[in-house]
Scaffold this motif. Sequence first.
Motif, short mmCIF file in Angstrom:
data_model
loop_
_atom_site.label_atom_id
_atom_site.label_comp_id
_atom_site.label_asym_id
_atom_site.label_seq_id
_atom_site.Cartn_x
_atom_site.Cartn_y
_atom_site.Cartn_z
N PRO A 93 0.81 -1.24 0.00
CA PRO A 93 0.00 0.00 0.00
C PRO A 93 0.84 1.27 0.00
CG PRO A 93 -0.87 -1.59 1.57
CD PRO A 93 0.45 -2.11 1.13
N VAL A 94 1.90 1.29 0.78
CA VAL A 94 2.76 2.48 0.82
C VAL A 94 3.44 2.70 -0.52
CG1 VAL A 94 4.73 3.57 1.96
CG2 VAL A 94 3.13 2.16 3.28
N GLY A 95 3.94 1.63 -1.13
CA GLY A 95 4.57 1.75 -2.43
C GLY A 95 3.60 2.19 -3.51
N ALA A 96 2.37 1.65 -3.46
CA ALA A 96 1.36 2.06 -4.44
C ALA A 96 0.99 3.53 -4.27
CB ALA A 96 0.12 1.18 -4.31
N LEU A 97 0.92 4.00 -3.02
CA LEU A 97 0.60 5.41 -2.78
C LEU A 97 1.71 6.33 -3.31
CD1 LEU A 97 -1.23 7.53 -1.49
CD2 LEU A 97 0.00 7.16 0.67
N LEU A 100 1.52 6.39 -7.07
CA LEU A 100 0.39 7.21 -7.53
C LEU A 100 0.70 8.70 -7.44
CD1 LEU A 100 -2.54 7.29 -8.52
CD2 LEU A 100 -3.27 7.26 -6.12
N VAL A 101 1.36 9.10 -6.35
CA VAL A 101 1.74 10.51 -6.20
C VAL A 101 2.72 10.92 -7.30
CG1 VAL A 101 2.97 12.15 -4.71
CG2 VAL A 101 1.29 10.57 -3.73
N LEU A 102 3.70 10.08 -7.59
CA LEU A 102 4.65 10.39 -8.66
C LEU A 102 3.97 10.46 -10.02
CD1 LEU A 102 7.70 8.18 -7.59
CD2 LEU A 102 7.47 10.65 -7.40
N LEU A 103 3.00 9.57 -10.26
CA LEU A 103 2.28 9.59 -11.54
C LEU A 103 1.48 10.87 -11.69
CD1 LEU A 103 1.70 7.88 -14.06
CD2 LEU A 103 -0.27 6.93 -12.86
N VAL A 104 0.81 11.30 -10.62
CA VAL A 104 0.05 12.55 -10.68
C VAL A 104 0.97 13.74 -10.92
CG1 VAL A 104 -1.38 14.12 -9.31
CG2 VAL A 104 -1.84 11.67 -9.27
#
Length: 202
Positions: A93-97, A100-104
Amino acid sequence: MIIQALAFYLFAAITVASAVMVISARNSVHSVLFLILAFFNAAALFVLIGAEFLAMILVVVYVGAVAVLFLFVVMMLDVNFAELRAGFLRYLPVGALIGLVLLVELFLLFGSIRGETVSIMASASGHPAGLSNTEALGRLIYTQYAYLFQAAGLVLLVAMIGAIVLTHRQRAGVRRQVISQQLSRRREEVMVIKKIGTGEGA
């Protein structure tokens, strides 16, 4: 122009696919090999945009040194990857978050610079006539970014020393070469001379 576009999409697709395989391959050696493939295709992309020197540096430094160093470290350290994968779901979950922040952030960056690309390229001062791409880049690195260039060299030096220290650590069941003992041995300790008669076996 069409050939360059096709080459760009081909190399870009292989680069993205190799990057995905780097993080999804179960074998760490295969991950390093996919990383080398991604570096080669990224170098081809640099060649397409006219940055031949950066392409050469990418192949020589990253493929010839860094990726090969990763490969040797992975093969020599005898890391228990099953134990490392055990905590994968816990940190997922932490890695996915973070991903996601980097993608945004990337999407926001691309959206903000799309309309400014033409103006930036028009206002950018080109290098003087007769100055090659390599010479212009060298002048920029060793003048304006000299300290950052030296800092990058120190980071690579520390990484190399760390890899050497890790490979020379004491491990149970692994025999180490002791050069002083090898040099201090006498001939009688390592060699036995036997006289074998005619018709006799050794």
